[in-house]
Design a protein around this motif. Structure first.
Motif, short mmCIF file in Angstrom:
data_model
loop_
_atom_site.label_atom_id
_atom_site.label_comp_id
_atom_site.label_asym_id
_atom_site.label_seq_id
_atom_site.Cartn_x
_atom_site.Cartn_y
_atom_site.Cartn_z
N TYR A 198 57.75 -36.18 56.23
CA TYR A 198 56.58 -35.65 55.54
C TYR A 198 55.29 -36.10 56.24
CZ TYR A 198 59.67 -34.33 51.66
OH TYR A 198 60.65 -33.78 50.88
N ASP A 199 55.24 -37.38 56.63
CA ASP A 199 54.06 -37.89 57.33
C ASP A 199 53.82 -37.14 58.64
OD1 ASP A 199 53.43 -39.76 55.38
OD2 ASP A 199 54.44 -41.42 56.40
N ARG A 252 48.21 -31.93 50.12
CA ARG A 252 48.45 -32.48 48.77
C ARG A 252 49.89 -32.25 48.34
NH1 ARG A 252 43.25 -30.59 47.73
NH2 ARG A 252 44.03 -28.71 46.71
N ARG A 275 51.98 -34.82 50.01
CA ARG A 275 51.78 -36.12 49.37
C ARG A 275 52.54 -36.20 48.04
NH1 ARG A 275 45.51 -36.29 50.93
NH2 ARG A 275 45.75 -37.28 52.97
N LYS A 315 56.13 -36.82 48.75
CA LYS A 315 56.35 -38.23 49.05
C LYS A 315 56.41 -39.06 47.78
CE LYS A 315 54.00 -40.30 52.21
NZ LYS A 315 52.97 -40.78 53.13
#
Length: 154
Positions: A79-80, A104, A107, A110
């Motif tokens: 994801y990062d 978003r 995030r 995550k």
């Protein structure tokens, strides 16, 4: 798919299944520094270059088990990396506000992974990531695997 669709998460290509001419690979290289998101980056770069034309073969040609290789750390890193790729490539494709909305969403993903991990509920997520297989699909896979072993390909 176009670059906007890819940024917004509409990718239906599995890089392990890709077959392409050598010339395509020369024009569209993997960025090996993009750990866990090299395929996302590859599709995006090829789409930005108007070089992502493909056909999908509907019949499953190989079996890919998701559960055994997915870890919380790997998901978070993926994801990062995708957020980094989006931040580096959104200009000219989507607006800043749309890019921020996409970020978003990553995030939030995550946070969900961290929450599920904290409460030992990752099995829920992992199960949802795996499509149910039909008995016929499993039988076909077993038959193909046996034939490959029989003729000595590995």
């Amino acid at each position: 798919m176009n670059a906007k669709m890819i940024l917004e998460g509409v990718t239906n290509l599995l890089h392990a299944s890709l077959l392409a001419r050598k010339s395509w690979y020369i024009r569209n290289n993997y960025d090996e520094s993009r750990i866990l998101a090299e395929d996302f980056d590859l599709w995006l770069q090829a789409a930005k270059n108007n070089d992502l034309n493909y056909l999908v073969v509907e019949q499953p040609l190989y079996w890919y088990r998701v559960v055994e290789n997915v870890t919380v750390k790997k998901m978070i890193q993926g994801y990062d990396m995708q957020m980094e790729i989006i931040n580096s490539n959104y200009k000219g494709i989507v607006s800043v506000s749309r890019k921020n909305k996409i970020i978003r969403r990553f995030r939030l993903k995550k946070l969900v992974v961290k929450y599920l991990d904290f409460f030992n509920l990752m099995s829920i997520l992992l199960k949802s990531r795996c499509d149910d297989c039909r008995d016929q699909d499993i039988s076909d896979y077993d038959e193909s695997y046996s034939e490959i072993k029989r003729i000595g390909l590995f």
